[in-house]
Each structure stands twice: as structure tokens, then as C-alpha cells.
Design a protein around this motif. Structure first.
Motif, short mmCIF file in Angstrom:
data_model
loop_
_atom_site.label_atom_id
_atom_site.label_comp_id
_atom_site.label_asym_id
_atom_site.label_seq_id
_atom_site.Cartn_x
_atom_site.Cartn_y
_atom_site.Cartn_z
N VAL A 71 1.04 -1.50 0.54
CA VAL A 71 0.46 0.45 -0.11
C VAL A 71 1.15 0.88 -0.44
N LEU A 73 0.67 4.98 1.53
CA LEU A 73 -0.48 5.88 2.15
C LEU A 73 -0.17 7.72 2.32
N HIS A 118 -6.35 7.70 10.68
CA HIS A 118 -7.10 7.22 9.32
C HIS A 118 -7.94 8.17 9.13
N ASP A 122 -12.42 7.76 3.87
CA ASP A 122 -11.20 7.80 2.34
C ASP A 122 -12.06 7.15 1.94
N SER A 124 -10.85 4.75 -0.43
CA SER A 124 -10.16 3.79 -1.57
C SER A 124 -11.18 1.83 -0.60
N HIS A 132 0.30 -2.42 7.23
CA HIS A 132 0.12 -1.75 6.06
C HIS A 132 1.43 -0.20 6.98
N TYR A 259 -5.23 6.42 1.91
CA TYR A 259 -4.43 4.87 0.60
C TYR A 259 -4.12 5.50 -0.69
#
Length: 266
Positions: A71, A73, A118, A122, A124, A132, A259
Motif C-alpha cells: 500500500v 499512504l 486514518h 477514505d 479507497s 500497512h 490510501y
């Protein structure tokens, strides 16, 4: 579930999964790290966690190693946090400081990479996993005093792209300034200044407000933006990077991350 002197009747979670699925230990570890394994109904992502014989270990029916992809970030770094020590960055100071001076008084930006920070919105659709936050590389550093977009990636392709092409990727920054700009100062910022003895190529610079300038430029050097502003009578108060190549910071709040989506390309 982990102990320094474990009970001999307790075994590693990965071993238990391997026995249940009749698969290799490495495959079992990947299932655990992928968030597919639960112990007594609670997801456990540590392959080394120890479980008792009476505990129920369940592997999700949709468990798949195909989902264990690297991934990337995108962090909105606040001012005061270090990112990419010793590497060139927009508006930065000398990049080759000693480790002692670099670490003094500043917290690594990686400390902000956690589940709690986070971005809730998001888009994603990626499940956040502890894996991650491991083996991340940063090729888009920012000086401690600056804020904005910083990229951390596990993906070797993206790491190579950023490492090789960072000089040719346009970076967009919003720079808060104070002071009175010199006559024809904006035109000089766009073209006509030099830095470290070299004439600068044409740069896109425009006013965003009475106190904020927008810079869009390639091949940026540490300290370049403050030096450019100083040359036309302005002092940089704050610097925020909002885009690298075609990837924007978007609406990620300061101190949070999201992400990189599959369709986004630098």
C-alpha cells in the motif's frame, strides 16, 4: 497473548492456523497479518501471538493472499514533525545535518501513521491492517517546519518512480508570507531569480490571497522558496505542500492520512 516465558501448552497463532488449514507456516502468517484470523471472535494480526488449546481460532471464509498487496499512504504532515531526514525537500534547510541535530526536539511523522488517524472518509475501501505500517519508505520529504503532503509506500514500483522522477514531478505549495513585495516582485518570482549561483527556470507563482502565494515548480531545492521570497522582500511564515505530480493532498485534515487509490498516478 504473548509472554516472555510461555506456557508449553500455548502455541503460536501461525502454527495453529497452519495445522488447521494444513498449509505452510509462511502462508498461515500471511493470513494472520492480512486480518483474516480471529481468536475467540477477535481479530488478531500478530502471527506470534500465543493461544491456548481451549481458544477458538477462526479463519475467515474469504481469506485470500491476493489481497496482501503493498500500500501507499498519503499523510498530511503538520509542522513540527520530521519526514524524510537528510533528503531534499521544498523550502527545507540544509539536508545533511547530523543525526543528533535532526532528531532533537522533533517527532517523526511516521508516529502519525496509525489506525486512529486514518481518514474516515477514505474512498479507497481498503481495510486498515497493522502490516500497512511496516516497511514504509519515504522519497517525498518535507522540512520539519513545513506541513502538507508526504508519501509513504511499501510498493517498490511507486518507490522507484518517486526516487527516479522526483526532480521532474511538479510540486505545488501554498506559502504564507509577510512583508511588502518589491516592484515587479511577482514577475521576478516567476522568472529572473537565481539560487545557489544558478539561474532558476520559469516557475508558476501567483497570489492566492493577500498573504499567500501559490508555487508550482519542479526540481525544487532545500531552502529555495524562502530564498526566492527573501529576494523580493518577503519572509516565509508557513509552507504547505498540496500536490506532488498528479496526486493532491485533497481534503485530508492535518495529522491524518489516506490510501493512494489504484487509479491515482504520480
Amino acid at each position: 497473548m504473548t509472554e516472555k516465558n510461555p506456557d508449553p501448552t500455548h502455541i503460536r497463532l501461525a502454527k495453529r492456523v497452519a495445522e488447521q488449514l494444513n498449509c505452510s507456516r509462511s502462508t498461515a502468517e500471511q493470513f494472520v497479518e492480512g486480518g483474516f484470523v480471529s481468536v475467540d471472535g477477535q481479530v488478531v494480526e500478530a502471527p506470534g501471538a500465543r493461544v491456548r488449546p481451549d481458544q477458538t481460532v477462526t479463519v475467515a471464509q474469504d481469506a485470500s493472499l491476493l489481497e496482501l498487496t503493498p500500500v501507499t499512504l498519503l499523510l498530511h504532515k503538520p509542522a513540527g514533525f520530521e519526514a524524510g531526514l537528510g533528503q531534499p525537500a521544498p523550502g527545507g534547510s540544509a539536508p545533511h545535518r547530523s543525526q543528533a541535530s535532526r532528531s532533537q526536539g522533533a517527532t517523526p511523522a511516521t508516529s502519525l501513521l496509525e489506525i486512529a488517524s486514518h481518514l474516515a472518509e477514505d474512498a479507497s475501501g481498503i481495510r486498515v491492517l497493522q502490516r500497512h505500517f511496516k516497511q514504509l519508505e519515504c522519497f517525498t520529504p518535507l522540512p520539519t517546519e513545513a506541513s502538507g503532503l508526504v508519501v509513504y509506500t511499501q510498493d517498490k514500483r511507486i518507490a522507484r518512480k518517486l526516487a527516479e522522477d522526483i526532480e521532474s514531478l511538479e510540486q505545488e505549495c501554498i506559502v504564507e508570507v509577510q512583508g511588502d513585495i518589491a516592484p515587479n516582485g511577482l514577475q521576478r518570482l516567476c522568472h529572473g531569480l537565481s539560487f545557489n549561483g544558478r539561474a532558476l527556470p520559469p516557475i508558476k507563482v501567483s497570489w492566492q490571497s493577500e498573504t499567500k502565494l501559490r508555487f508550482a515548480l519542479k526540481g525544487i531545492r532545500p531552502g529555495q522558496i524562502p530564498a526566492m521570497c527573501d529576494a523580493v522582500g518577503l519572509t516565509v511564515v508557513a509552507l504547505k505542500r498540496i500536490r506532488i505530480g498528479r496526486v493532491p493532498l485533497s481534503k485530508v485534515p492535518e495529522g491524518q492520512w489516506r490510501y493512494l487509490q489504484p487509479w491515482e498516478k504520480f
